[in-house]
Design a protein around this motif. Structure first.
Motif, PDB file in Angstrom:
ATOM      1  N   HIS A 140      51.293  -9.193  27.772  1.00 19.52           N
ATOM      2  CA  HIS A 140      50.828  -9.219  26.374  1.00 19.52           C
ATOM      3  C   HIS A 140      51.929  -8.800  25.413  1.00 19.52           C
ATOM      4  CE1 HIS A 140      46.535  -9.679  27.449  1.00 19.52           C
ATOM      5  NE2 HIS A 140      46.890  -9.020  28.532  1.00 19.52           N
TER       6      HIS A 140
ATOM      7  N   ASP B  97      47.550  -7.419  21.788  1.00 20.53           N
ATOM      8  CA  ASP B  97      47.555  -5.961  21.796  1.00 20.53           C
ATOM      9  C   ASP B  97      48.675  -5.332  22.606  1.00 20.53           C
ATOM     10  OD1 ASP B  97      46.611  -6.694  24.257  1.00 20.53           O
ATOM     11  OD2 ASP B  97      44.681  -5.678  24.093  1.00 20.53           O
TER      12      ASP B  97
ATOM     13  N   HIS C  26      45.699 -12.228  24.363  1.00 22.55           N
ATOM     14  CA  HIS C  26      44.261 -12.442  24.234  1.00 22.55           C
ATOM     15  C   HIS C  26      43.959 -13.468  23.138  1.00 22.55           C
ATOM     16  CE1 HIS C  26      43.364  -8.829  26.661  1.00 22.55           C
ATOM     17  NE2 HIS C  26      44.286  -8.205  25.971  1.00 22.55           N
TER      18      HIS C  26
ATOM     19  N   HIS D  21      51.515  -4.343  28.784  1.00 23.07           N
ATOM     20  CA  HIS D  21      51.175  -4.267  27.350  1.00 23.07           C
ATOM     21  C   HIS D  21      52.254  -3.528  26.560  1.00 23.07           C
ATOM     22  CE1 HIS D  21      47.063  -5.512  28.451  1.00 23.07           C
ATOM     23  NE2 HIS D  21      46.739  -5.550  27.179  1.00 23.07           N
TER      24      HIS D  21
HETATM   25 ZN    ZN Z   1      44.981  -6.357  26.275  1.00 23.31          ZN
END
Ligand code: ZN
Ligand code: AMP
Ligand code: FE
Ligand code: FE
Length: 301
Positions: free
Chosen positions: A24, A29, A54, A263
């Motif tokens: 990500h 996020d 996402h 992330h």
């Molecule tokens: Zn996420």
């Protein structure tokens, strides 16, 4: 479309190819811009990265440009939010057509629903803490798919919690008093849509969050809808879930992946902490028809 996906003898005998198919950026996020993510991945010795923000493809072009610059292969993807009753189920979509009208419409609807839901969570939190919607906007990239991580960052910026992870363990917990779910499609509908957009649908971390997707009747319906693979090696899949996923994979000859779900700085997951075998990537590249992988010659010659 790319025709050549078989590995040369040189590739097989040279160093192992490191493939991470779930990451990500700040288009959703994650904490890093997509291009920076590609540069960090290259510096960490990865050869192939799938960007799977996402419900958005907004990060693809920045990632593609950086992939070419640093010499790493990019598999464009999306992590599609779906919901089965109250349970959140995530479906990875590899190589979708980013212009597919129905896919665009569903993603826009989910992103809008995520904003409304985040506003409601913030309104609830604001009754007990000094937090405003402007605080959330201040920590979010314009146009990013908004999620609880952005609210967590706003809470951290306000000094209310020390970190994203502490926010998720307390005030943002799914069973906490401030939690509000967001609207998203049923996984079976999402899988049909992903397949219709030329993409390869792979169930993400099927063992996490109650593992409802592993329920046999549900899983059978997802396969009938076009589910092509399962992410097995992921830190949220425990031993029992991995065994069940492996059984399903054998039964239906599904693609098997392992990934980090990186992330950036907001989550402990490290790039390449789990990886996918080249043979499985080859299956994804052969099945995906919605768009091309970027810079695949660095791996496939
Ligand atoms: Zn996420
Ligand atoms: P949401 O989709 O808005 O309900 O938020 C859940 C998302 O937050 C998932 O995609 C998680 O991967 C992500 N996330 C990011 N950082 C963390 C963290 N430190 N702890 C738990 N989840 C996190
Ligand atoms: Fe997920
Ligand atoms: Fe993810």
């Amino acid at each position: 479309m790319m025709q050549h996906h078989s590995l040369s003898e040189h590739d097989r005998t040279a160093k192992a190819i490191r493939i991470d198919l779930h990451t990500h950026s700040n288009a959703s996020d994650g904490t890093q811009p997509p291009g920076e993510l590609m540069r960090v991945a290259k510096a960490n010795g990865l050869d192939v990265i799938a960007l799977t923000d996402h419900d958005t493809t907004a990060g693809w072009s920045d990632a593609a440009q950086a992939a070419v610059e640093v010499g790493i292969m990019l598999v464009p993807g999306i992590e599609v939010s779906t919901k089965l009753g109250p349970a959140s189920v995530h479906v990875l979509a590899y190589l979708p057509d980013p212009e597919h009208p129905a896919l665009i419409e569903v993603m826009e609807r989910v992103r809008q629903g995520r904003v409304h839901r985040a506003e409601r969570i913030v309104a609830a939190l604001a009754a007990d803490f000094p937090l405003t919607w402007e605080d959330v906007l201040a920590v979010s990239e314009p146009g990013a798919t908004i999620g609880r991580p952005h609210i967590a960052d706003a809470l951290v910026a306000r000094g209310i919690v020390p970190s994203r992870s502490e926010a998720f363990a307390s005030v943002l917990h799914v069973r906490g008093k401030y939690y509000v779910p967001h609207e998203s499609p049923h996984p079976v509908d999402a899988i049909e849509l992903i397949a219709a957009a030329g993409a390869v649908p792979v169930l993400a971390h099927g063992g996490s969050r109650g593992a409802v997707a592993l329920n046999e009747p549900v899983f059978t319906k997802m396969v009938a809808a076009g589910l092509a693979g399962v992410e097995i090696r992921h830190r949220e899949n425990d031993a029992h879930a991995r065994e069940q996923l492996a059984n399903y994979a054998r039964r239906w000859d599904l693609i098997v992946t392992g990934s980090s779900d990186y992330h950036g700085a907001g989550k402990p997951n490290e790039l390449g902490e789990n990886t996918t075998d080249p043979e499985q990537l080859t299956r994804i590249l052969q099945a995906g028809t919605g768009t091309d992988a970027v810079n695949s010659t660095v791996v496939f010659g």
